[in-house]
Enzyme design. Sequence first.
Site, PDB file in Angstrom:
ATOM      1  N   SER A  83       0.829  -1.214   0.000  1.00 16.58           N
ATOM      2  CA  SER A  83       0.000   0.000   0.000  1.00 16.58           C
ATOM      3  C   SER A  83       0.862   1.261   0.000  1.00 16.58           C
ATOM      4  CB  SER A  83      -0.956  -0.003   1.193  1.00 16.58           C
ATOM      5  OG  SER A  83      -0.261  -0.162   2.410  1.00 16.58           O
ATOM      6  N   HIS A 131      -1.769  -8.803   2.031  1.00 11.69           N
ATOM      7  CA  HIS A 131      -1.383  -7.547   2.686  1.00 11.69           C
ATOM      8  C   HIS A 131      -2.394  -7.168   3.754  1.00 11.69           C
ATOM      9  CE1 HIS A 131       0.327  -3.763   3.525  1.00 11.69           C
ATOM     10  NE2 HIS A 131      -0.118  -3.049   2.502  1.00 11.69           N
ATOM     11  N   HIS A 187       6.021 -12.818   9.486  1.00  6.84           N
ATOM     12  CA  HIS A 187       6.017 -11.482   8.879  1.00  6.84           C
ATOM     13  C   HIS A 187       7.086 -11.430   7.805  1.00  6.84           C
ATOM     14  CE1 HIS A 187       6.453  -7.080   8.513  1.00  6.84           C
ATOM     15  NE2 HIS A 187       5.213  -7.040   8.922  1.00  6.84           N
ATOM     16  N   ARG A 225       3.555  -4.151  17.597  1.00  7.16           N
ATOM     17  CA  ARG A 225       2.156  -3.750  17.425  1.00  7.16           C
ATOM     18  C   ARG A 225       1.212  -4.786  18.042  1.00  7.16           C
ATOM     19  NH1 ARG A 225       1.836  -3.212  11.107  1.00  7.16           N
ATOM     20  NH2 ARG A 225       2.801  -5.258  11.428  1.00  7.16           N
ATOM     21  N   ASP A 273      -1.923  -8.709  13.275  1.00  9.05           N
ATOM     22  CA  ASP A 273      -3.218  -9.234  12.843  1.00  9.05           C
ATOM     23  C   ASP A 273      -3.740 -10.331  13.769  1.00  9.05           C
ATOM     24  OD1 ASP A 273      -3.395  -7.644  10.409  1.00  9.05           O
ATOM     25  OD2 ASP A 273      -1.758  -8.880   9.668  1.00  9.05           O
TER      26      ASP A 273
END
Length: 473
Positions: free
Chosen positions: A278, A308, A354, A363, A412
Amino acid sequence: MMLKNFTQTRLFHSSRHLLNLKAAIADVIPKRREELLHIKKNFSDVKVGDITIGSVINGMRGNQSMYWESTTLDPNEGIRFHGKTIAECQKLLPGAPEDNGKGEFLPESMLWLLMTGEVPSEEQVRKLTQELAERGAKLPPHTEKLLTSLPRDMHPMTQLAIALASMNKGSIFAEKYQEGSIGKMDYWEYVYEDVLNLIAALPKITGKIYSNIVNDGEPLGHYNVEKDWSYNIASLLGMTVSDSVNMHSLTQERSNDFVNLVRLYCGIHVDHEGGNVSAHTTHLVGSALSDPYLSYSSGIMGLAGPLHGLAAQEVVRFLVEMEKDVDSVENVKQVEEYLWKVLNSSRVIPGYGHAVLRKPDPRFDAMLNFAEKRPKEFKSDAKVQLMKQLSQIAPKVLKEHGKTKNPYPNVDSASGILFYHYGIDQLLFFTVIFGCSRAMGPLSQLVWDRILGLPIERPKSIDLNTIKKICKI
């Protein structure tokens, strides 16, 4: 929005004393331009690293060939925002005044940091929050009409990309460029105006898309010009007590918690260096001097890809199915057996691993801490408890399996299931919230691309015969 007097932005004072973000950016421009010009003139032949054939045919993975201003991603340390970790940002960046320092920092604080490289004062953030709220109070009529006309079952990310691209009609940069009335050194000021207008519009666009999906396009909440950017996202999802129309029955405490979840999620997802799809797509399209609306709508299309931005929904699906098949989330042996069953069937455990990171994702830690600070809220949610349990069990299984370079949970693993807990159960919609957050990083970079006069991006490609010759095949 009419352009404000740009002459004031050229007054060079310490940006710590400048309340206007644009003036603070202008304050640091001369030094940054001088530094980059010095490097370009004197060090262009210095090698960053050797590009291998493997890199060429494997997605340019790891090539250090892209300039990015605000964030760096270290495989071991994780993301840093102008050198600051997530934990440092949580400590240093201002939050909403009504939270009295007990809530999450505002994404507006992070936007200031990304744009200027400096931690903003509370007063600077209040001014920026107010400016964004005022800019976002009204969507362009054609964009609102277009969103209303879209099929209710159209993919949420397609709706978002269409809405953003349609705002190109009002691009200040595109208009001025077409007129031929601006020089290259001034491009950034008009790009900046588009960028802030785009970011400001995201709460209303997001709320409209969600209402299209769950409420036949009828509003779920009210836009409040006195509130911050994340609050208005939450409100237009029908998730605030005072501004919700007809959705969830929320207590004030749960409403506050959801708003802070949006602030946290959006604050830590703003950027992840420039190489992700992105960010890179936004930068690439912008390098052709496409305006911010076209550039970021292209980035959104990349974010919609399963590899993504759609990972969070896969994790939620996985947790929902797994929770049905285990007797208890506390049954470690049963959880381990379930994971081995998944791996032995040549599937992956979603939310683990990742592309860059080789250590636990900071995160993820931030999202997990959000849940752990609210034990009463999440105690009875078996899926959230399973998420926490997996973070302890899955890395051990993956290490024993031996085929995963990073066996640790990424962000995620936790993000989607927390939104799901509060009732946001349209899985394809999660990435729209991601799209709100990710706008801030690539679009801040787009402003700096124009400040520094970066050229159109045009790498050289090679064909298979050339690769054979290089490899002496």
